[in-house]
Design an enzyme around this catalytic site. Sequence first.
Site, short mmCIF file in Angstrom:
data_model
loop_
_atom_site.label_atom_id
_atom_site.label_comp_id
_atom_site.label_asym_id
_atom_site.label_seq_id
_atom_site.Cartn_x
_atom_site.Cartn_y
_atom_site.Cartn_z
CB CYS A 171 -1.00 -0.03 1.15
SG CYS A 171 -2.30 1.22 0.98
CG HIS A 192 -3.66 -3.07 3.25
ND1 HIS A 192 -2.61 -2.65 4.03
CD2 HIS A 192 -4.22 -1.96 2.74
CE1 HIS A 192 -2.54 -1.32 4.01
NE2 HIS A 192 -3.50 -0.88 3.23
CD GLU A 249 -1.21 -5.51 5.55
OE1 GLU A 249 -1.26 -4.29 5.74
OE2 GLU A 249 -1.14 -6.01 4.40
#
Length: 267
Positions: free
Chosen positions: A128, A214, A216
């Site tokens: 990002c 993202h 994660e």
Amino acid sequence: MTADDSSGPGPASGSPAIQPLRLAILEADTPQPIADEKYGGYRGVFAALLATAAEAMDPPRQLADVATITAHNIVDDVHSYPPLDEVDAILITGSRHTAYEDDPWILKLVEYARQAIETGRVRVVGVCFGHQIVGRAMGARLGRNEKGWEVAVTEVDLTDKGKAVFQLEKVRIHQMHRDAVLEFPKDSIPLGGNESCPVQAMYSPGRYITVQGHPEFTGEITSEILTNRHDAGVFTDDIYRDGMERGPIQHDGVAIAKAFLNFMKHG
């Protein structure tokens, strides 16, 4: 063990053990309060993802055998950066900050990323905001995406190289951005894009790999961000409702993290 995703035989008896990769996570922000308490900063968020990715490899690994991880608060402490000769890879996290601003800490990060890439040895991963920082370091234009916010789980179309790198035909990934890389750097290989944001993932062999989304994030992390930004007036009702509907969709974060680990080892 290493981040090698092959299933070949290990080192012969008596051979020296292969040391884990030295991964430095450059924390460019702090998670929302609930996520921060659960994970202990973005180091914890990424460690959880990478541990799952390591276990999903063939054969399965333990994260401690793949990489040792250190965390560095680069926003509040410009002296937190590790010497490049003491790391094998760096991962630049997402952030609420703007990658094309000229705040001193952002300029420092851009220069550090450039130096890491130019070593030809240290592998750089950008997520990002980190994706945008790498783009800036490599001379690409950044700016506000005229199509507005991209939030929650979206689909990214992959190039042939992207399909090979991520071992997928298409990627589903959490998003949380309005800024974007507006062009692929001249030295990069495009990995993917979509109608909302054409520059979604890029790669330079042995140097860097980045994604705008993202990998994660979980549904819970995205939900907390959507709720807090909606309450603060950042997100309209429509953006909030749309994001909350798509937040629980299954995504490919683990597959992307496996690609990160393979890149850190093999380039």
